[in-house]
Design an enzyme around this catalytic site. Structure first.
Site, mmCIF file in Angstrom:
data_model
loop_
_atom_site.group_PDB
_atom_site.id
_atom_site.type_symbol
_atom_site.label_atom_id
_atom_site.label_comp_id
_atom_site.label_asym_id
_atom_site.label_seq_id
_atom_site.Cartn_x
_atom_site.Cartn_y
_atom_site.Cartn_z
ATOM 1 N N LYS A 39 23.505 1.608 42.297
ATOM 2 C CA LYS A 39 24.108 0.707 41.303
ATOM 3 C C LYS A 39 24.844 -0.451 41.969
ATOM 4 C CE LYS A 39 24.616 4.174 37.781
ATOM 5 N NZ LYS A 39 23.250 3.904 37.306
ATOM 6 N N GLU A 136 29.836 5.540 42.099
ATOM 7 C CA GLU A 136 28.893 6.257 42.960
ATOM 8 C C GLU A 136 29.368 6.283 44.407
ATOM 9 O OE1 GLU A 136 24.910 4.701 42.505
ATOM 10 O OE2 GLU A 136 24.583 5.842 40.684
ATOM 11 N N THR A 240 15.137 0.831 35.069
ATOM 12 C CA THR A 240 16.052 1.026 36.204
ATOM 13 C C THR A 240 16.627 -0.311 36.660
ATOM 14 O OG1 THR A 240 14.624 2.835 36.912
ATOM 15 C CG2 THR A 240 16.278 2.079 38.489
ATOM 16 N N GLY A 243 20.773 -2.589 33.628
ATOM 17 C CA GLY A 243 22.219 -2.707 33.395
ATOM 18 C C GLY A 243 22.926 -3.328 34.591
ATOM 19 N N ASP A 244 22.476 -2.979 35.781
ATOM 20 C CA ASP A 244 23.083 -3.544 36.998
ATOM 21 C C ASP A 244 22.810 -5.045 37.080
ATOM 22 O OD1 ASP A 244 23.754 -0.921 37.659
ATOM 23 O OD2 ASP A 244 21.902 -0.632 38.795
HETATM 24 O O1 RIB Z 1 21.322 1.849 37.969
HETATM 25 C C1 RIB Z 1 20.160 2.177 38.694
HETATM 26 C C2 RIB Z 1 20.516 2.820 39.989
HETATM 27 O O2 RIB Z 1 21.182 4.048 39.734
HETATM 28 C C3 RIB Z 1 19.347 3.200 40.867
HETATM 29 O O3 RIB Z 1 18.948 2.148 41.720
HETATM 30 C C4 RIB Z 1 19.817 4.462 41.571
HETATM 31 O O4 RIB Z 1 19.936 4.331 42.944
HETATM 32 C C5 RIB Z 1 21.143 4.818 40.911
HETATM 33 O O5 RIB Z 1 22.231 4.447 41.665
#
Ligand code: RIB
Length: 298
Positions: A39, A136, A240, A243-244
């Protein structure tokens, strides 16, 4: 204004599946892909590709060199990373035929951020800079406390949602999805967005909130003002890092002195592009791609 991002760096092992594996079941994956992810790393890459000055604070083990390269190639400063002799963090990701994901993260080197490193990285900050963090890495509570003490603006994306209490009252800006928002507000998970925003506002009157709503777009409340933006509809390939990407672009917009509606619009566009592509880092668009996407939709 720059961003110091204390963020995870993961090797994403992505498996294509027809459906998510169920308890007790064994299934075969149709494909395996290895991507740079995490993330924190995704958010740094997005903010840097959007044009912000980003310093990434994080840690990778000996096999994580390509994650460092991903940061550097995006324009983020990866010159202050910890390089412990510990396994690099990784994620096991299932992507189903609808483009939805299910993710397990293993912290590894991401858990090596200690107080000395946090202080060293915060010393790079000037008043008004944004300190971004997710959940994380190790040191989450210390990062929030010490960044606040230094007069830096604390931006928290509480993902995965913390199991332990944290000094939330010291956070200046929360970026949450509906589930994280409800948990932060201590409300049931099916609570309406307006109620979530009101409750977060009552609990943390000094903070402002960006609440992403999946297919319903995003709302932002700052002081007495509320702003909203719908999603840009695209065919979902892999959600995937969407959101980031939103988070990185939104904060980059703030750093570049854009107003909130423009920040929301650009972040929504960037996120839509990310949804339409595979992988974490490879899916994050450049600013030129976002501008082209928006120009096509005028
Ligand atoms: O938000 C997606 C991310 O969540 C992934 O790239 C994975 O590594 C986790 O951290």
């Amino acid at each position: 204004m720059k961003i110091i991002n204390f963020g995870s760096m993961n090797i994403d092992r992505v498996y294509d599946v027809a459906q998510m594996v169920a308890p007790g079941e064994t299934i075969s994956a149709g494909g395996l892909h290895i991507y740079a992810g995490g993330k924190g790393l995704n958010q740094s890459v997005a903010a840097a590709r959007a044009g912000a000055q980003v310093i990434h604070a994080g840690a990778v083990g000996p096999e994580g060199g390509f994650l460092v390269d991903a940061l550097t190639q995006s324009g983020a400063d990866a010159g202050h990373l910890l390089r412990p002799e510990t396994e690099t963090g990784h994620a096991v990701i299932q992507i189903n035929s609808a483009g939805q994901n299910a993710i397990i993260v293993y912290g590894g080197a991401n858990q090596c951020l200690d107080e000395a490193y946090i202080d060293k990285m915060l010393a790079l900050g000037d008043v008004g800079d944004l300190v971004l963090l997710q959940n994380e890495t190790s040191g989450t509570a210390e990062i929030i406390r010490r960044a606040h003490e230094k007069g830096l603006t604390v931006v928290f994306n509480p993902s995965p949602f913390p199991a332990e209490p944290l000094p939330y009252e010291l956070v200046d800006l929360f970026i949450v999805n509906e589930i994280e928002g409800a948990l932060l507000a201590e409300l049931p998970l099916d609570t309406q967005p307006e109620t979530i925003l009101n409750a977060i506002g009552e609990r943390f009157p000094n903070a402002w909130v960006v609440l992403t709503l999946g297919g319903s777009g995003v709302v932002c409340r700052k002081g007495g003002e509320t702003f909203a933006h719908p999603i840009f509809k695209v065919t979902a390939v892999d959600t995937t890092a969407a959101g980031d990407t939103f988070c990185g672009y939104f904060l980059a917009g703030l750093c570049l002195q854009k107003d909130i509606p423009q920040c929301l619009k650009e972040a929504s566009a960037a996120s839509a592009i990310a949804v339409s592509r595979q992988g974490a880092v490879p899916s994050i668009p450049t600013r030129a791609e976002v501008e082209e996407f928006l120009a096509e939709r005028k």
